[in-house]
Design a protein around this motif. Structure first.
Motif, PDB file in Angstrom:
ATOM      1  N   THR A  21      34.064  94.213  57.118  1.00  0.00           N
ATOM      2  CA  THR A  21      35.074  95.363  56.760  1.00  0.00           C
ATOM      3  C   THR A  21      35.321  96.101  58.074  1.00  0.00           C
ATOM      4  O   THR A  21      36.527  96.341  58.301  1.00  0.00           O
ATOM      5  N   SER A  24      38.014  93.774  60.004  1.00  0.00           N
ATOM      6  CA  SER A  24      39.151  93.824  59.373  1.00  0.00           C
ATOM      7  C   SER A  24      40.038  95.190  59.527  1.00  0.00           C
ATOM      8  O   SER A  24      41.053  95.191  59.691  1.00  0.00           O
ATOM      9  N   ILE A  49      34.433  94.583  49.944  1.00  0.00           N
ATOM     10  CA  ILE A  49      35.135  93.250  49.941  1.00  0.00           C
ATOM     11  C   ILE A  49      36.604  93.230  49.694  1.00  0.00           C
ATOM     12  O   ILE A  49      37.390  92.740  50.308  1.00  0.00           O
ATOM     13  N   ARG A  89      38.332  94.907  52.772  1.00  0.00           N
ATOM     14  CA  ARG A  89      38.584  94.162  54.073  1.00  0.00           C
ATOM     15  C   ARG A  89      39.847  92.929  53.737  1.00  0.00           C
ATOM     16  O   ARG A  89      40.297  92.605  54.624  1.00  0.00           O
ATOM     17  N   ARG A  90      39.674  92.710  52.168  1.00  0.00           N
ATOM     18  CA  ARG A  90      40.773  91.652  52.125  1.00  0.00           C
ATOM     19  C   ARG A  90      41.963  92.406  52.134  1.00  0.00           C
ATOM     20  O   ARG A  90      42.950  91.538  52.654  1.00  0.00           O
ATOM     21  N   SER A 129      42.872  92.663  55.792  1.00  0.00           N
ATOM     22  CA  SER A 129      43.279  91.418  56.349  1.00  0.00           C
ATOM     23  C   SER A 129      44.596  90.716  55.869  1.00  0.00           C
ATOM     24  O   SER A 129      45.538  90.337  57.156  1.00  0.00           O
TER      25      SER A 129
END
Length: 327
Positions: free
Chosen positions: A164, A167, A239, A242-243, A246
């Protein structure tokens, strides 16, 4: 012949396996197991629920599968020494415990120390007298060639905060780079006298709404606040964040490339947009920092020009809408 109980299971022949099946109430499978597939003692000990369900055995009656699985677990528990001799350790086909521990059979997920391991075969569960967990935390399950044992946490994934952080640094770096590219693009805005706005069937036939752009930015802010609230309440917030970082960073990096390569004409006469030079490199960096700190929004007083090839507002609104509606 000798009764199965009077001999080592590893020395059983197909005939003794057939006798054991009869005694356990599975006489209807004697021909399948012993005649067609020639199961002897060692192969019986290595049998798993995955073997029973899958080809070539292919049992279809769930009750028989479960009862036979329980009987096999009981047989394996009673013959731990023979299992060790066959080399069926926790890392091989069957899982074994040290002397004096308790085995239990379970076809579902097995939990230990807050985690669980789910297998497509029969599971042998080791409990060291302490029902609250497993002392060694070792994963014990039947592996099978038709499937593999996979590990995951019970109801919770590893947050992996370091990913995290990476990203987050990635997306902030890309935003800074995008801001600098926008400064470069502003210097290359085509002259409206030479390159008039491109024709657009829809926009040319619909009256301009002066407050539409500001409303789009307001919608983006609302979606952003909603996503922050979701992050606050979601158990997998690391999660999710960070997605988003990204994906957002990668799309904005693509935006940098398209803006720099292709300069579109100003989309409308109502826009006061012309080429502007910011002097030396320091001036460009200061302008880029102003765009970056204001998130490139007119609501924060930032006026950009020339970045029409790839709408950053559309990217942000679309991405946040996906994350808000799908999380």
């Amino acid at each position: 012949g000798m009764a199965p109980s009077e001999d080592s299971v590893t020395a059983w022949s197909c005939k003794q396996v057939a006798q054991w099946l009869q005694e356990e109430g599975f006489g209807e499978y004697v021909e399948l197991f012993c005649t067609h597939h020639r199961l002897d003692g060692p192969s019986l000990l290595a049998l798993t629920e995955a073997d029973l369900r899958g080809p070539p055995l292919g049992l279809t009656v769930l009750g028989d599968i479960k009862r036979l699985t329980i009987a096999l677990c009981r047989l394996q528990r009673q013959n731990q020494a023979q299992l060790e001799e066959l080399g069926l350790r926790p890392t091989a086909a069957l899982s074994l415990a040290a002397t004096g521990v308790e085995w239990s059979c379970d076809g579902a997920d097995r939990r230990y120390n807050g985690g669980d391991r789910s297998c497509n075969g029969t599971e042998l569960r080791l409990r060291n007298g302490d029902r609250s967990g497993y002392g060694s935390g070792a994963a014990l399950c039947h592996a099978h060639s038709n499937g593999r044992c996979r590990q995951h946490l019970a109801g919770r994934l590893d947050p992996e905060v370091w990913k995290t952080v990476i990203s987050s640094l990635y997306v902030f770096s890309v935003f800074g780079f995008t801001s600098f590219v926008m400064v470069i693009v502003h210097e290359r805005v085509p002259d409206t006298r030479t390159y008039p706005p491109l024709p657009d069937i829809f926009l040319d036939s619909v009256p301009r709404i002066p407050w539409a752009f500001a409303m789009a930015e307001a919608c983006g802010l609302i979606l952003c606040y909603m996503f922050l609230l979701i992050l606050l309440l979601h158990k997998h917030r690391s999660i999710l964040f960070r997605r988003l970082c990204s994906l957002m960073g990668t799309v904005f990096l693509l935006r940098c490339c398209t803006m720099f390569v292709t300069s579109l004409s100003v989309p409308g006469q109502h826009l006061k947009c012309a080429s502007k030079t910011y002097g030396d490199t320091l001036g460009k960096i200061q302008r880029a920092l102003a765009i970056w700190s204001g998130f490139g929004m007119t609501l924060t007083g930032v006026q950009t020009c020339g970045d029409y090839m790839f709408s950053g507002h559309t990217v942000v609104i679309t991405m946040l809408n996906f994350f808000v509606t799908e999380c």
